[in-house]
Design a protein around this motif. Structure first.
Motif, mmCIF file in Angstrom:
data_model
loop_
_atom_site.group_PDB
_atom_site.id
_atom_site.type_symbol
_atom_site.label_atom_id
_atom_site.label_comp_id
_atom_site.label_asym_id
_atom_site.label_seq_id
_atom_site.Cartn_x
_atom_site.Cartn_y
_atom_site.Cartn_z
ATOM 1 N N GLY A 92 -27.943 22.742 143.815
ATOM 2 C CA GLY A 92 -28.155 23.622 142.662
ATOM 3 C C GLY A 92 -27.455 23.119 141.414
ATOM 4 N N GLY A 93 -26.191 22.719 141.569
ATOM 5 C CA GLY A 93 -25.433 22.232 140.414
ATOM 6 C C GLY A 93 -26.035 20.970 139.842
ATOM 7 N N GLN A 94 -26.488 20.085 140.732
ATOM 8 C CA GLN A 94 -27.107 18.839 140.261
ATOM 9 C C GLN A 94 -28.404 19.123 139.524
ATOM 10 N N ARG A 95 -29.180 20.083 140.060
ATOM 11 C CA ARG A 95 -30.435 20.431 139.377
ATOM 12 C C ARG A 95 -30.158 20.977 137.990
ATOM 13 N N GLN A 96 -29.122 21.824 137.884
ATOM 14 C CA GLN A 96 -28.838 22.389 136.573
ATOM 15 C C GLN A 96 -28.399 21.299 135.609
ATOM 16 N N ARG A 97 -27.715 20.283 136.111
ATOM 17 C CA ARG A 97 -27.355 19.158 135.245
ATOM 18 C C ARG A 97 -28.598 18.416 134.770
ATOM 19 N N VAL A 98 -29.580 18.274 135.687
ATOM 20 C CA VAL A 98 -30.843 17.645 135.278
ATOM 21 C C VAL A 98 -31.500 18.482 134.183
ATOM 22 N N ALA A 99 -31.459 19.826 134.365
ATOM 23 C CA ALA A 99 -32.076 20.713 133.369
ATOM 24 C C ALA A 99 -31.367 20.574 132.027
ATOM 25 N N ILE A 100 -30.048 20.417 132.057
ATOM 26 C CA ILE A 100 -29.302 20.231 130.805
ATOM 27 C C ILE A 100 -29.693 18.905 130.169
ATOM 28 N N ALA A 101 -29.796 17.861 131.007
ATOM 29 C CA ALA A 101 -30.190 16.549 130.479
ATOM 30 C C ALA A 101 -31.567 16.627 129.841
ATOM 31 N N ARG A 102 -32.471 17.386 130.470
ATOM 32 C CA ARG A 102 -33.818 17.516 129.918
ATOM 33 C C ARG A 102 -33.770 18.199 128.552
ATOM 34 N N ALA A 103 -32.907 19.240 128.449
ATOM 35 C CA ALA A 103 -32.806 19.940 127.176
ATOM 36 C C ALA A 103 -32.235 19.024 126.094
ATOM 37 N N LEU A 104 -31.369 18.092 126.493
ATOM 38 C CA LEU A 104 -30.757 17.200 125.498
ATOM 39 C C LEU A 104 -31.660 16.031 125.132
ATOM 40 N N ALA A 105 -32.689 15.782 125.963
ATOM 41 C CA ALA A 105 -33.505 14.577 125.796
ATOM 42 C C ALA A 105 -34.106 14.420 124.400
ATOM 43 N N PRO A 106 -34.653 15.461 123.771
ATOM 44 C CA PRO A 106 -35.222 15.251 122.431
ATOM 45 C C PRO A 106 -34.164 15.153 121.339
ATOM 46 N N GLY A 107 -32.878 15.306 121.678
ATOM 47 C CA GLY A 107 -31.834 15.283 120.670
ATOM 48 C C GLY A 107 -31.844 16.527 119.799
#
Lengths: 269, 327
Positions: free
Chosen positions: A155-170
């Motif tokens: 779960g924690g790793q998935r949420q980190r992926v979700a955060i990375a996705r949100a940061l992807a467009p800058g």
């Protein structure tokens, strides 16, 4: 540097009960401003309209009345303007088990926003950015994680992926809808600290939606307390928590577990 | 973070099972294929054999329409499955009939997939009045009684081709699966990951094809398998009533002629048992495949065998390392 302002937002939902129709006012005259580098916490119980505000800000729903301004300009709802808006305002969803497509790899989830917003990048360049994003949310070894599918992550790793996705467009503004409520207590702090670090690095404006007063006080500069679609109290984080004025905020604060008070009760009784 | 990454490593892979089969299983799961169970294997073998017979059989057998004056005779070396009343070779007829029935099944399967996919998935995803209109149309098609309509159309058109019969069968058969697909799509379109790709700025058609459609594949596959069974049985029923495509040979027409030739009363089992058996076997085999696909859609149906459960247990060595890690 982005400032996102909500002005007198109202959202009504029409309910159908047999032949009679009804209106539910989910959000009632809500205004606030998200500034770069500042965190605003939106606190309230379930059904108080917190997530509806998130949907309005992300243009997943249309407000019934009121305006959303970005850098003083009203937001555009289609075409290139919407695309620019999507680049600047991003979101971390509540449930990391639902917000990643079970069919696709982690790489796909991060690659799409990069490609959408920077179509000119070469394949290698995009891949390098994906790995860099994973590194920034501390998911290593990056090559290994990028090839995985969501069900192979915790779960924690998935949420980190979700955060990375949100940061992807800058983005300049990040909306986090109860980002840790579905996570195990032991890893909540790690994810929240990560969010705080990334916020400092990028100078993001963050709207932190939660029902947890303790983390709201810890991470936010300003707290808005929501009750039945209205903002009943707002102010400096410590001020709101330590000296609540509205009746609802007092109830909310009293409901939070407080070991010291409980201990003194036990001694006294 | 290194610790959690380590813990998320699939434990089953290093369990008591040989590494090869575990790796194979993981690969099947990654490709979205159902696990190879006895059920699935039986279904695949039977339907594969029938498929091969239908594809290659017609090239090796005699002419199915050649009339001989030997009349109704039992199996012999010249005619492995005997002959019909008019001396036609049953094996040859069976090969061509298999090809005919499977062709109908394939055409109807594809057409049903396209129709139900369009009206079910696209309607539900678009929402609003498009969904209202599509779902109204689907409901109307659903309550039109299939077989009577097929009989009316079939008796109205004098010279029916195979394609017309297939078209009629798919027009009356797609509505049910469209409703199933609509329901599932309605639930998928509001999942967080679909909202997330909207927030990322994906185009609508791309969300539909890349984010939603892959998650519908098991459902589409099972609906298509059902459509094929429905079509083959439906065509057999029509042909048995004498309303099938003119001049074609299928399992249904074989049964029709066997019935007309009093095969049952004359005890000519070699005439009516083979097409009936193939019809039943093919339907059963496709159903078996379908059950295996259903287990992907609905994991509650999966019955974990004892062997699978044993592989969840940690080996003694893993237990020791786990103990060291916690101490």
């Amino acid at each position: 540097m982005t400032t996102l302002t909500a002005e007198h937002l109202v959202k009504n939902y029409h309910l159908r009960r047999g032949l009679r129709g009804g209106t539910l006012r989910a959000v009632d005259d809500v205004s606030f401003t998200l500034e770069p580098g500042r965190t605003v916490a939106l606190v309230g119980q379930s059904g108080s309209g917190k997530s509806t505000i998130a949907k309005l800000l992300l243009q997943l729903e249309r407000p019934t009345a009121g305006r959303i301004l970005i850098d003083g300009e009203p937001v555009q709802r289609r075409g290139g303007g919407l695309s620019r808006y999507r680049r600047t305002v991003q979101m971390v969803f509540q449930d990391p088990f639902a917000s990643l497509n079970p069919y696709h790899t982690v790489e796909h989830h991060l690659e799409r926003p990069i490609r959408l917003h920077q179509p000119k990048l070469s394949r290698d360049e995009v891949h390098r950015r994906v790995l860099h994003l994973l590194e920034r949310v501390r998911l290593t070894p990056t090559e290994n994680v990028a090839a995985r599918r969501p069900h192979q992550l915790s779960g924690g790793q998935r949420q980190r992926v979700a955060i990375a996705r949100a940061l992807a467009p800058g983005p300049g503004v990040l909306i986090a809808d109860e980002p840790v409520s579905m996570l195990d207590v032991s890893i909540r702090l790690g994810v929240l600290n990560l969010l705080a670090t990334l916020q400092r690095e990028e100078d993001l404006g963050v709207l932190y939606i939660t029902h947890d007063l303790a983390t709201a006080r810890h991470f936010a500069d300003e707290i808005l307390v929501m009750y039945r679609g209205r903002i009943v109290e707002r102010g400096d984080a410590d001020e709101v928590i330590l000296r609540p004025r509205h009746e609802y905020t007092k109830t909310l604060a009293a409901a939070a577990p407080n070991p010291e008070r409980r201990l003194s009760e036990l001694r006294g009784g | 973070m290194a610790l959690t990454t380590h813990a998320a490593e699939p434990v089953g892979g290093t369990g008591g099972l040989p590494a090869g089969s575990a790796a194979q299983r993981t690969r099947r799961r990654r490709l979205g294929l159902p696990p190879m169970t006895a059920k699935l294997a039986t279904g695949l073998i039977i339907s594969g054999a029938i498929l091969l017979f239908g594809l290659l059989g017609p090239f090796v057998v005699q002419d199915p329409t050649r009339v001989d004056d030997i009349g109704l005779t039992g199996p012999s070396s010249a005619h492995l499955m005997g002959t019909t009343q008019t001396g036609q070779d049953v094996l040859a007829q069976l090969a061509y009939a298999t090809r005919g029935s499977l062709t109908i099944g394939a055409i109807v399967g594809v057409l049903t997939l396209l129709l139900s996919g369009f009206f079910g998935v696209v309607g539900a995803y678009a929402g609003g009045w498009v969904d209202e209109v599509f779902s109204l149309f689907t409901n109307i098609m659903l309550v039109i009684p299939g077989l009577p309509l097929v009989i009316v159309i079939s008796s109205y058109v004098p010279d029916k081709s195979l394609w017309l019969v297939a078209l009629v069968l798919s027009l009356t058969g797609w509505a049910g699966s469209a409703r199933v697909l609509r329901g599932y799509t309605l639930s998928l379109r509001n999942r967080d990951y679909v909202l997330a790709s909207r927030v990322a700025g994906e185009k609508r058609w791309r969300i539909l094809t890349v984010e939603i459609l892959p998650n519908l594949i098991p459902l589409l596959a099972s609906q298509m398998v059902f459509a094929v069974i429905f079509a083959i049985l439906g065509e057999a029923g029509l042909s048995y009533l004498g309303l099938g495509a003119s001049g074609s040979i299928s399992w249904g027409t074989m049964l029709y002629y066997a019935q007309n030739g009093l095969a049952l009363r004359l005890g000519a089992w070699w005439w009516f048992v083979p097409p009936g058996l193939l019809l039943a076997l093919f339907g059963a085999a496709l159903s078996l495949i379908n059950f295996s696909i259903d287990e992907i859609i609905n994991p509650k149906l999966r019955n974990q065998t004892r062997a699978a459960r044993r592989s969840w247990l940690m080996s003694r060595k893993q237990l020791e390392t786990a103990k060291e890690a916690t101490l």
